[in-house]
Enzyme design. Sequence first.
Site, PDB file in Angstrom:
ATOM      1  CG  ASP A  17      -1.857 -10.737  -1.524  1.00  0.00           C
ATOM      2  OD1 ASP A  17      -2.548  -9.712  -1.491  1.00  0.00           O
ATOM      3  OD2 ASP A  17      -0.703 -10.755  -1.982  1.00  0.00           O
TER       4      ASP A  17
ATOM      5  CG  ASP B  95       3.390 -11.375  -2.911  1.00  0.00           C
ATOM      6  OD1 ASP B  95       2.231 -11.134  -2.519  1.00  0.00           O
ATOM      7  OD2 ASP B  95       3.806 -11.012  -4.022  1.00  0.00           O
TER       8      ASP B  95
ATOM      9  CG  HIS C 145       2.243  -8.148   0.645  1.00  0.00           C
ATOM     10  ND1 HIS C 145       1.730  -6.882   0.549  1.00  0.00           N
ATOM     11  CD2 HIS C 145       1.595  -8.885  -0.282  1.00  0.00           C
ATOM     12  CE1 HIS C 145       0.816  -6.839  -0.405  1.00  0.00           C
ATOM     13  NE2 HIS C 145       0.713  -8.053  -0.925  1.00  0.00           N
TER      14      HIS C 145
ATOM     15  CG  HIS D  32       3.290  -3.601  -6.774  1.00  0.00           C
ATOM     16  ND1 HIS D  32       3.023  -4.408  -7.863  1.00  0.00           N
ATOM     17  CD2 HIS D  32       3.063  -4.372  -5.691  1.00  0.00           C
ATOM     18  CE1 HIS D  32       2.646  -5.604  -7.439  1.00  0.00           C
ATOM     19  NE2 HIS D  32       2.677  -5.615  -6.114  1.00  0.00           N
TER      20      HIS D  32
ATOM     21  CG  HIS E  73       5.051  -7.424  -1.654  1.00  0.00           C
ATOM     22  ND1 HIS E  73       4.588  -6.168  -1.360  1.00  0.00           N
ATOM     23  CD2 HIS E  73       4.335  -7.830  -2.738  1.00  0.00           C
ATOM     24  CE1 HIS E  73       3.638  -5.838  -2.216  1.00  0.00           C
ATOM     25  NE2 HIS E  73       3.478  -6.820  -3.074  1.00  0.00           N
TER      26      HIS E  73
ATOM     27  CD  GLU F 105      -0.575  -5.869  -3.321  1.00  0.00           C
ATOM     28  OE1 GLU F 105       0.537  -6.162  -3.787  1.00  0.00           O
ATOM     29  OE2 GLU F 105      -1.426  -6.705  -2.997  1.00  0.00           O
TER      30      GLU F 105
ATOM     31  CG  HIS G 234      -1.256  -3.892  -7.590  1.00  0.00           C
ATOM     32  ND1 HIS G 234      -1.746  -4.686  -8.596  1.00  0.00           N
ATOM     33  CD2 HIS G 234      -0.588  -4.721  -6.747  1.00  0.00           C
ATOM     34  CE1 HIS G 234      -1.398  -5.947  -8.369  1.00  0.00           C
ATOM     35  NE2 HIS G 234      -0.700  -6.009  -7.253  1.00  0.00           N
TER      36      HIS G 234
END
Length: 415
Positions: free
Chosen positions: A55, A329, A53, A231, A252, A159, A186
């Site tokens: 971003d 992350d 993961h 999540h 993650h 995500e 999420h």
Amino acid sequence: MDRSRLIFIFVGVGILAAIIVAIAVPVSLNNKSKRSPELARQYMRETPLIDGHNDLPYQFKKGINNQLQTVNLNERPPWDPTHTDIPRLRDGLVGAQFWAAYTSCDSQYNDAVMHILDQIDVIKRMVQMYPETFDFVTTAEGIRDSHENGKIASLIGVEGGHNIDSSMASLRMLYELGVRYMTVTHSCNTPWADNWLMDEETTPEHNGLTDFGKDVIREMNRLGMLIDLSHVSVKTMNDVLDIVTAPVMFSHTSAYELCNHYRNAPNSILTRVKENGGVVMVNFYTKYINCPPQNVTADDGYATLAQVADHMDHIKLICGWECVGFGSDYDGVGTVPEGLEDVSKFPDLVAELIERGWTEEEVKGALGNNLLRVFDAVEEERDALAADTLPYENTMPRDSGAEVNNTCRTYVYNP
């Protein structure tokens, strides 16, 4: 030989042995310390480090409104904090990256599908702009081929299940576009699944997955899309594990036992993931690694590379070494541990595992072989289901919850 001379010789030999040990042990430890970074890089050249993961695509959205031609990823990006660019990816020996296609929960019931297409597009354009560095891949074998060719295999993970807008057709089209995992939620519920924040509530909205949500999971198995349980609530985790026919992933997520944050996976779940054959890719966010903050005043606390290794050790203990992975992350969190400041630091964490006694097989499992095994199994299940399992055609009920009186919807009914 008289007794006094014998004693003198024994004492002399003892002193000499002690001196040799005193010199040899530090030298041995020093050689081990020097060898660990070398071994780490050797293992990473032989086995792709797969990060679950990153971003960076959301930083494109926030920082430059996805105008990729305004930045050069061969240099450090202009936004802050920044964890990722091509030189640092190369320094970190990253072999494959799941790039997160993320959209805010605010987009739910509004324009989530448009935003997720925007994110998928920017990931694909990034790969196309730097063909000497990135390969866009959609299979486990593609990851292996890219690593052999010296490229960074680039995959897409969506995500948040809100991005399909409760539509099986949208889920299928995301797969067609190359999406290979979806995080079920999420930090908000979808109309069909509870997120991790529900573990703080006495009355969760759905108590896990709804019937439609269970069919979303089954459709993901049919498609060959990895099911990401980061999540989601513990009840949602259990509901998914009750019905899946292929291994799951946490892209993650860290260990709840070491940091009591509901974003982390408890031992009860780690035990079930071991039975399922899945993988837990450890998150680097300080809040999920060292909580509550210990003897610090910073809001997000403080963590170290060693504490991240502690989480990997714990997951290895409960779930097995075949269960461990890396899920940084990076560029999605504000604070990261000391020693893991950006993507260039991965080899230092690998060296730490070697220092802790992880074997070559165990280290290479965590690097990428564990995820590749899961990916292979998901693809095999897809192929097995292809012969006699048709696409799920049911639709989300529109007569309950947030869908009632939703003015953003248009409907076409059969006459």
